[in-house]
Motif scaffolding. Structure first.
Motif, PDB file in Angstrom:
ATOM      1  N   THR A 324     106.020  41.685  38.433  1.00 37.29           N
ATOM      2  CA  THR A 324     107.131  40.811  38.043  1.00 37.29           C
ATOM      3  C   THR A 324     106.719  39.705  37.079  1.00 37.29           C
ATOM      4  N   GLU A 325     105.430  39.419  36.967  1.00 38.99           N
ATOM      5  CA  GLU A 325     104.964  38.369  36.058  1.00 38.99           C
ATOM      6  C   GLU A 325     104.641  38.907  34.668  1.00 38.99           C
ATOM      7  N   LEU A 326     104.802  40.224  34.469  1.00 36.09           N
ATOM      8  CA  LEU A 326     104.471  40.842  33.187  1.00 36.09           C
ATOM      9  C   LEU A 326     105.716  41.454  32.557  1.00 36.09           C
ATOM     10  N   PRO A 327     105.729  41.597  31.234  1.00 33.04           N
ATOM     11  CA  PRO A 327     106.890  42.192  30.556  1.00 33.04           C
ATOM     12  C   PRO A 327     107.089  43.651  30.974  1.00 33.04           C
ATOM     13  N   ASP A 328     108.329  44.109  30.913  1.00 27.90           N
ATOM     14  CA  ASP A 328     108.623  45.502  31.264  1.00 27.90           C
ATOM     15  C   ASP A 328     109.083  46.313  30.056  1.00 27.90           C
ATOM     16  N   THR A 329     108.950  45.732  28.856  1.00 31.46           N
ATOM     17  CA  THR A 329     109.283  46.450  27.623  1.00 31.46           C
ATOM     18  C   THR A 329     108.245  46.112  26.558  1.00 31.46           C
ATOM     19  N   THR A 330     108.206  46.937  25.528  1.00 28.88           N
ATOM     20  CA  THR A 330     107.340  46.624  24.392  1.00 28.88           C
ATOM     21  C   THR A 330     107.943  45.474  23.588  1.00 28.88           C
ATOM     22  N   GLY A 331     107.164  44.945  22.653  1.00 37.99           N
ATOM     23  CA  GLY A 331     107.621  43.810  21.853  1.00 37.99           C
ATOM     24  C   GLY A 331     106.761  42.587  22.119  1.00 37.99           C
ATOM     25  N   THR A 332     107.214  41.438  21.662  1.00 42.91           N
ATOM     26  CA  THR A 332     106.495  40.180  21.861  1.00 42.91           C
ATOM     27  C   THR A 332     107.218  39.351  22.916  1.00 42.91           C
ATOM     28  N   HIS A 333     106.474  38.915  23.919  1.00 47.63           N
ATOM     29  CA  HIS A 333     107.047  38.194  25.051  1.00 47.63           C
ATOM     30  C   HIS A 333     106.259  36.911  25.292  1.00 47.63           C
ATOM     31  N   LEU A 334     106.877  35.981  26.006  1.00 49.60           N
ATOM     32  CA  LEU A 334     106.218  34.735  26.384  1.00 49.60           C
ATOM     33  C   LEU A 334     105.687  34.848  27.806  1.00 49.60           C
ATOM     34  N   ALA A 335     104.613  34.131  28.072  1.00 51.95           N
ATOM     35  CA  ALA A 335     103.993  34.178  29.397  1.00 51.95           C
ATOM     36  C   ALA A 335     104.837  33.414  30.410  1.00 51.95           C
ATOM     37  N   SER A 336     104.771  33.855  31.660  1.00 56.84           N
ATOM     38  CA  SER A 336     105.384  33.101  32.753  1.00 56.84           C
ATOM     39  C   SER A 336     104.444  31.966  33.149  1.00 56.84           C
ATOM     40  N   GLU A 337     104.936  31.029  33.940  1.00 56.32           N
ATOM     41  CA  GLU A 337     104.098  29.916  34.392  1.00 56.32           C
ATOM     42  C   GLU A 337     102.948  30.415  35.264  1.00 56.32           C
ATOM     43  N   LYS A 338     103.232  31.397  36.129  1.00 54.17           N
ATOM     44  CA  LYS A 338     102.179  31.941  36.987  1.00 54.17           C
ATOM     45  C   LYS A 338     101.105  32.652  36.165  1.00 54.17           C
ATOM     46  N   LEU A 339     101.528  33.381  35.137  1.00 54.15           N
ATOM     47  CA  LEU A 339     100.549  34.065  34.296  1.00 54.15           C
ATOM     48  C   LEU A 339      99.725  33.050  33.514  1.00 54.15           C
ATOM     49  N   ARG A 340     100.371  31.992  33.038  1.00 56.22           N
ATOM     50  CA  ARG A 340      99.616  30.956  32.328  1.00 56.22           C
ATOM     51  C   ARG A 340      98.549  30.345  33.240  1.00 56.22           C
ATOM     52  N   GLU A 341      98.920  30.080  34.494  1.00 47.29           N
ATOM     53  CA  GLU A 341      97.962  29.510  35.444  1.00 47.29           C
ATOM     54  C   GLU A 341      96.795  30.464  35.666  1.00 47.29           C
ATOM     55  N   ARG A 342      97.085  31.759  35.736  1.00 44.47           N
ATOM     56  CA  ARG A 342      96.016  32.739  35.925  1.00 44.47           C
ATOM     57  C   ARG A 342      95.130  32.816  34.681  1.00 44.47           C
ATOM     58  N   ILE A 343      95.710  32.693  33.496  1.00 39.40           N
ATOM     59  CA  ILE A 343      94.916  32.692  32.263  1.00 39.40           C
ATOM     60  C   ILE A 343      93.957  31.505  32.253  1.00 39.40           C
ATOM     61  N   VAL A 344      94.447  30.323  32.649  1.00 39.22           N
ATOM     62  CA  VAL A 344      93.588  29.136  32.717  1.00 39.22           C
ATOM     63  C   VAL A 344      92.407  29.388  33.652  1.00 39.22           C
ATOM     64  N   ASN A 345      92.689  29.876  34.850  1.00 42.75           N
ATOM     65  CA  ASN A 345      91.620  30.100  35.824  1.00 42.75           C
ATOM     66  C   ASN A 345      90.679  31.218  35.384  1.00 42.75           C
ATOM     67  N   HIS A 346      91.238  32.251  34.771  1.00 47.35           N
ATOM     68  CA  HIS A 346      90.420  33.378  34.317  1.00 47.35           C
ATOM     69  C   HIS A 346      89.434  32.922  33.242  1.00 47.35           C
ATOM     70  N   LEU A 347      89.929  32.173  32.271  1.00 45.46           N
ATOM     71  CA  LEU A 347      89.047  31.662  31.224  1.00 45.46           C
ATOM     72  C   LEU A 347      88.038  30.667  31.796  1.00 45.46           C
ATOM     73  N   ALA A 348      88.506  29.784  32.677  1.00 45.87           N
ATOM     74  CA  ALA A 348      87.621  28.751  33.211  1.00 45.87           C
ATOM     75  C   ALA A 348      86.453  29.357  33.989  1.00 45.87           C
ATOM     76  N   TRP A 349      86.720  30.379  34.807  1.00 47.71           N
ATOM     77  CA  TRP A 349      85.623  30.994  35.560  1.00 47.71           C
ATOM     78  C   TRP A 349      84.697  31.785  34.644  1.00 47.71           C
ATOM     79  N   ASN A 350      85.234  32.422  33.616  1.00 52.12           N
ATOM     80  CA  ASN A 350      84.367  33.079  32.638  1.00 52.12           C
ATOM     81  C   ASN A 350      83.506  32.057  31.910  1.00 52.12           C
ATOM     82  N   PHE A 351      84.111  30.940  31.509  1.00 48.98           N
ATOM     83  CA  PHE A 351      83.350  29.876  30.857  1.00 48.98           C
ATOM     84  C   PHE A 351      82.261  29.348  31.790  1.00 48.98           C
ATOM     85  N   PHE A 352      82.606  29.205  33.059  1.00 46.01           N
ATOM     86  CA  PHE A 352      81.648  28.662  34.020  1.00 46.01           C
ATOM     87  C   PHE A 352      80.419  29.563  34.126  1.00 46.01           C
TER      88      PHE A 352
END
Length: 532
Positions: A324-352
């Motif tokens: 439900t947090e990801l697009p269900d069609t092709t094209g260009t879409h904007l991130a949800s707030e939950k996905l943005r939070e996961r992107i922050v944590n994903h990058l931060a742990w990789n950086f760490f």
């Protein structure tokens, strides 16, 4: 020291070498001393003087003390402050200009010259040395700084350096085997300390180097001059801070500082994060009834103003549609707030993980594992739960002598779904029989379990996962250094991406040095771009 050191530095001859694009001759000027303008404030602190020309800030220097004093006479100062003149080598001034992304304004009696860009690299962080066999080798030094910055318990600035083996002149037939870049470390420090970051394989001890190489190392490890606007590379940690029940508060204190930088300086608001989804064309060797696959690209412009470009991911369309947090069609879409939070944590742990080591990276794979995908030792796909705030996080997969760093992506029937963060080959004898489908992970040829960095997902029993304290509380490469390298990596990734769009197979290797001819008294110049 006399009031005139023009015999050591000739403005005219230096300018001629610059016009001739003679890098070797230019490098010979590096050890010449110059008079440099400093500003002494009311508290007695000396800061390097800077002038502003358009959007560019420059140090001010001259081979003549009288000329420099005359140029500074009309500078307006605060009460109880004054201009002081000090001597620095051109190499030292250029090293600081490179560190702070500044230029140098050289003043002659009736002429001026602004130098910057790659010339600061050449003059400030490059040296011609000899290798063990007496053969000339030219190194460009990349110096590591460490967290916590300014803390007595951290490693000193420049205790580890990466020396790139470069060529002053373009040599198209140079073989990769002839390139001898190396890591150099101060072996007087206790590198058996578990709180120290792990040294790269084949790192060279300072004590084993030649006298000229030791001198270059010592030159590069001198802390930079104090900046006018010296501030931490990371913002303050917001309240309430990030929490993770798998780790506990004590293991998150240093991570949260890095995460704050990612949250505030790297990742924009959700509406500015684009997910570009295109249908992947069918391959000739695939059955006609193969599941539809999507190429998913995540991109954004950071709050700092540069584009972040990551490697795309290919996933089955059904997996994307089922989340439900990801697009269900092709094209260009904007991130949800939950996905943005996961992107922050994903990058931060990789950086760490990046700052726990000295491995070079362009950061293009740092979002791998973010999206749904298949698990190499499981029959089912992995579907991330973006509402589960425990994931992702750094952990240790216990195998072999030291274990392997992994990113935990989520739970899976009593196991963890993990993504290795290092290339490793685990001997078969060290591979636990508890690992699902163990035999399928063992290479028949090498009798080992190969792990690919940021590439595949594995399910690992929870009993083989732990969180060693020194991995989270130890000394790390500084956030300032990380941010600088991330910006460089993203710029390079953007260039590569554009080249791919244009289907370019080669790119010019021209370098641009900025040269300005200007009146010394007015300190105003007309910019000229020279292609080298």
């Amino acid at each position: 020291m006399t009031s005139d050191i023009s015999t050591q530095f000739s403005f005219t001859r230096f300018k001629q070498d610059l016009i001739k694009k003679d890098k070797r001759r230019l490098l010979s000027w590096a050890n010449c001393e110059l008079y440099v303008a400093f500003y002494r404030n009311a508290s007695g602190q000396d800061l390097p003087g800077l002038i502003q020309v358009d959007s560019q800030q420059r140090y001010v220097a001259s081979s003549s003390q009288d000329t420099l004093k005359k140029a500074m006479t009309n500078i307006k100062l605060e009460d109880d402050s004054k201009i002081v003149i000090k001597t620095l080598s051109l190499a030292e001034l250029a090293r600081n200009a490179h560190f702070y992304h500044l230029s140098i304004h050289l003043i002659d009696q009736d002429d001026g010259l602004a130098i910057g860009g790659v010339l600061m690299q050449l003059l400030g962080i490059t040296a011609i040395l000899e290798d063990a066999g007496g053969k000339e080798v030219i190194y460009e030094a990349d110096v590591f700084s460490f967290e916590p910055e300014g803390n007595a318990e951290t490693l000193p600035y420049g205790a580890v350096q990466y020396w790139r083996d470069i060529a002053l002149e373009y040599t198209p037939d140079r073989e990769p085997s002839e390139i001898n870049s190396l890591y150099v470390f101060d072996d007087q420090l206790d590198w058996d300390n578990p709180l120290f970051p792990e040294l790269p394989d084949n790192a060279k001890a300072l004590s084993k180097l030649s006298s000229s190489a030791k001198a270059f190392f010592e030159h590069m490890r001198v802390p930079p001059l104090t900046s006018w606007e010296e501030k931490s590379a990371t913002p303050d940690v917001p309240e309430p801070s990030y929490q993770n029940s798998l780790l506990g508060v004590s293991k998150l204190s240093t991570f949260n500082v890095l995460r704050a930088m990612v949250d505030q300086d790297i990742v924009p608001v959700a509406d500015d994060i684009a997910l570009t989804i295109t249908k992947d064309s069918a391959h000739d060797d695939e059955p006609a009834d193969s599941a539809e696959r999507w190429e998913v690209k995540i991109s954004f412009t950071t709050p700092m103003g540069f584009n972040a470009v990551f490697d795309p991911d290919w996933i089955e369309a059904s997996l994307c549609k089922a989340n439900t947090e990801l697009p269900d069609t092709t094209g260009t879409h904007l991130a949800s707030e939950k996905l943005r939070e996961r992107i922050v944590n994903h990058l931060a742990w990789n950086f760490f993980q990046h700052v726990r080591s000295f491995v070079k990276t362009l950061f293009s794979t740092d979002l791998q594992g973010l999206l749904p995908g298949f698990i190499v030792n499981s029959y089912g796909p992995f579907q991330p739960d973006y509402t589960d705030e425990r994931f992702p996080c750094l952990a240790r997969f216990k195998c072999g002598e030291n274990g392997v760093p992994v990113l935990l992506l989520g739970p899976n029937e009593g196991n963890y779904v993990c993504m290795p963060l290092a290339f490793e080959e685990i001997p078969e004898s060290d591979v636990s029989p508890l690992i699902p489908r163990r035999s399928e992970l063992i290479s028949i040829e090498s009798k080992s379990m190969p792990l690919a960095e940021r590439y595949e997902r594995l399910v690992i029993p929870a009993s083989l996962i732990d969180f060693p304290g020194h991995w989270y509380q130890g000394i790390r490469v500084s956030n300032r250094y990380l941010k600088t390298k991330f910006i460089f990596g993203m710029h390079l990734n953007s260039l590569i991406n554009e080249m791919g769009k244009d289907r370019a197979t080669t790119a010019g290797n021209s370098l641009k040095w900025v040269v300005a001819g200007c009146a010394a008294a007015a300190l105003i110049g007309v910019m000229v771009v020279m292609n080298l």
